[in-house]
Design a protein around this motif. Structure first.
Motif, PDB file in Angstrom:
ATOM      1  N   ARG A  49      24.762  82.327  -8.752  1.00 33.69           N
ATOM      2  CA  ARG A  49      23.533  82.962  -8.299  1.00 33.69           C
ATOM      3  C   ARG A  49      22.357  82.394  -9.069  1.00 33.69           C
ATOM      4  O   ARG A  49      22.516  81.809 -10.154  1.00 33.69           O
ATOM      5  CB  ARG A  49      23.588  84.491  -8.502  1.00 33.69           C
ATOM      6  CG  ARG A  49      24.708  85.213  -7.783  1.00 33.69           C
ATOM      7  CD  ARG A  49      24.618  85.104  -6.277  1.00 33.69           C
ATOM      8  NE  ARG A  49      23.335  85.559  -5.750  1.00 33.69           N
ATOM      9  CZ  ARG A  49      23.054  86.828  -5.443  1.00 33.69           C
ATOM     10  NH1 ARG A  49      23.971  87.775  -5.616  1.00 33.69           N
ATOM     11  NH2 ARG A  49      21.883  87.161  -4.949  1.00 33.69           N
ATOM     12  N   ALA A  50      21.161  82.588  -8.537  1.00 30.82           N
ATOM     13  CA  ALA A  50      19.957  82.108  -9.219  1.00 30.82           C
ATOM     14  C   ALA A  50      19.837  82.759 -10.595  1.00 30.82           C
ATOM     15  O   ALA A  50      20.254  83.907 -10.802  1.00 30.82           O
ATOM     16  CB  ALA A  50      18.735  82.405  -8.370  1.00 30.82           C
ATOM     17  N   GLU A  51      19.250  82.030 -11.544  1.00 29.71           N
ATOM     18  CA  GLU A  51      19.148  82.506 -12.919  1.00 29.71           C
ATOM     19  C   GLU A  51      18.422  83.842 -13.019  1.00 29.71           C
ATOM     20  O   GLU A  51      18.818  84.731 -13.788  1.00 29.71           O
ATOM     21  CB  GLU A  51      18.449  81.450 -13.783  1.00 29.71           C
ATOM     22  CG  GLU A  51      18.414  81.786 -15.263  1.00 29.71           C
ATOM     23  CD  GLU A  51      19.778  81.865 -15.905  1.00 29.71           C
ATOM     24  OE1 GLU A  51      19.951  82.689 -16.825  1.00 29.71           O
ATOM     25  OE2 GLU A  51      20.673  81.121 -15.474  1.00 29.71           O
ATOM     26  N   GLU A 259      23.130  80.949   0.363  1.00 36.33           N
ATOM     27  CA  GLU A 259      22.056  81.058  -0.620  1.00 36.33           C
ATOM     28  C   GLU A 259      20.806  80.292  -0.172  1.00 36.33           C
ATOM     29  O   GLU A 259      19.722  80.498  -0.709  1.00 36.33           O
ATOM     30  CB  GLU A 259      22.528  80.516  -1.971  1.00 36.33           C
ATOM     31  CG  GLU A 259      23.668  81.293  -2.603  1.00 36.33           C
ATOM     32  CD  GLU A 259      23.275  82.695  -3.009  1.00 36.33           C
ATOM     33  OE1 GLU A 259      22.164  82.881  -3.549  1.00 36.33           O
ATOM     34  OE2 GLU A 259      24.070  83.621  -2.762  1.00 36.33           O
ATOM     35  N   ASP A 260      20.973  79.402   0.810  1.00 36.76           N
ATOM     36  CA  ASP A 260      19.866  78.547   1.244  1.00 36.76           C
ATOM     37  C   ASP A 260      19.446  78.896   2.665  1.00 36.76           C
ATOM     38  O   ASP A 260      20.212  79.473   3.447  1.00 36.76           O
ATOM     39  CB  ASP A 260      20.279  77.071   1.189  1.00 36.76           C
ATOM     40  CG  ASP A 260      20.717  76.649  -0.198  1.00 36.76           C
ATOM     41  OD1 ASP A 260      19.975  76.958  -1.151  1.00 36.76           O
ATOM     42  OD2 ASP A 260      21.797  76.042  -0.328  1.00 36.76           O
TER      43      ASP A 260
END
Length: 341
Positions: A49-51, A259-260
């Protein structure tokens, strides 16, 4: 009452903490007995997942697919020892239009607050559904993901037109397997066709009427409706392939998580007058309907047994890590933790 909670504090690192549970008359205490690892759990475990999302969500106990045994119920709705499936979606309000799993105020276990990797879990009675007697507990452990497919099909029946001669399912993984199985049970007169990239996986779809490699779809093959169960970077390719092969005014159910952003052939969506809808998670009505389906069609559980993968006894953090690492390298199936904490 103290309970042990196993929280992911950073990717691939768990920590044992103790939390106090307040005993009151409005909550049932459940001891989890089997937990199923989901792709969403893996995205947290591997740090995919994104930070900024990881910083916001962690530390957190993972797992939202689980069954447990009732150990204390002051409300009297469940006898001690009753096996139940635990509903991870936790609404705080009701809406006459929006389902509980789409309310922005609802919380979801293992996505913002602690999931089921605990010794004991305190839950409201309406978040628990008794399981049929003698059900395979490893299958019951992933009832949640099956309920997501059930939910999507219920919505499809509301949104789609009634010509359902041919229905396609894109995806040869667990979600595609579950969705196509339920479609064949719920719509037995429809021709259910599965599309995938792995020929050896497609061999497991014995209940489907046809299977195709996505590289070998006949140019003149057309279908009435379709379900996208691919997700990730390939979701765009799958949806656009569906658009190419679907008949005008068909319905496309999008279920795969990406996610994109996914570029789509909007020109043909407009020209064909297609209807696209997304489905995510599920609610109590879906769990109740699915459990009834299990009772009425025992073959559903028998077919789901085929995707039970590794079954790992878990007593400590080292066992948890081993289960997640094994799950990363699986080819197919659901990894089940036999929870002995």
């Amino acid at each position: 009452m103290l309970t042990s909670v196993y929280r992911l504090v950073r990717p691939r690192q768990f920590e044992l903490v103790f939390k106090d549970i307040t005993l009151d008359t409005s909550h049932v205490i459940v001891h989890p007995v089997r937990l199923s690892i989901c792709n969403a759990d893996q995205r947290y475990y591997q740090g995919l997942r994104a930070e900024n999302i990881l910083r916001k969500k962690l530390p957190m106990a993972l797992i939202h697919e689980a069954v447990g045994r009732v150990v204390y119920d002051p409300s009297g709705q469940f006898q001690e020892g009753t096996l139940v499936v635990m509903i991870p979606n936790t609404p705080s309000e009701t809406d006459e239009v929006i389902a509980e799993n789409y309310l922005r105020s609802s919380q979801f276990r293992a996505s913002g607050f602690d999931g089921f990797m605990q010794e004991y879990v305190s839950m409201k009675p309406d978040r628990l559904v008794p399981l049929p007697e003698d059900i395979n507990l490893s299958v019951a452990a992933f009832t949640e993901i099956v309920s997501v497919s059930y939910h999507a099909i219920r919505r499809f029946l509301r949104f789609s037109h009634t010509r359902r001669n041919v229905i396609g399912v894109w995806g040869d993984g667990n979600l595609g397997y579950i969705t196509s199985l339920l479609l064949k049970i719920i719509l037995p007169e429809s021709r259910i066709c599965v599309f995938g990239v792995n020929e050896y996986k497609l061999h497991d779809f014995s209940f489907a009427d046809d299977v195709f490699l996505i590289s070998e779809i006949p140019d003149d093959f057309y279908l009435d409706h379709a379900f996208e169960c691919v997700g990730g970077a390939a979701s765009s390719k799958a949806i656009n392939q569906i658009i190419d092969h679907i008949n005008p005014e068909g319905t496309i159910s999008i279920m795969g998580v990406s996610e994109d952003l996914a570029p789509l052939n909007t020109r043909m969506i407009l020209e064909k007058g297609l209807r696209l809808f997304g489905s995510s998670r599920s609610g109590r009505k879906d769990f109740l309907g699915l459990i009834n389906l299990y009772k009425e069609n025992p073959d559903v559980v028998n077919q789901l047994e085929k995707i039970v993968g590794a079954e790992i006894h878990v007593k400590n953090i080292q066992d948890i890590i081993r289960a997640f690492e094994i799950d990363i390298h699986k080819i197919m199936g659901k990894t089940i933790m036999i929870w002995e904490n």
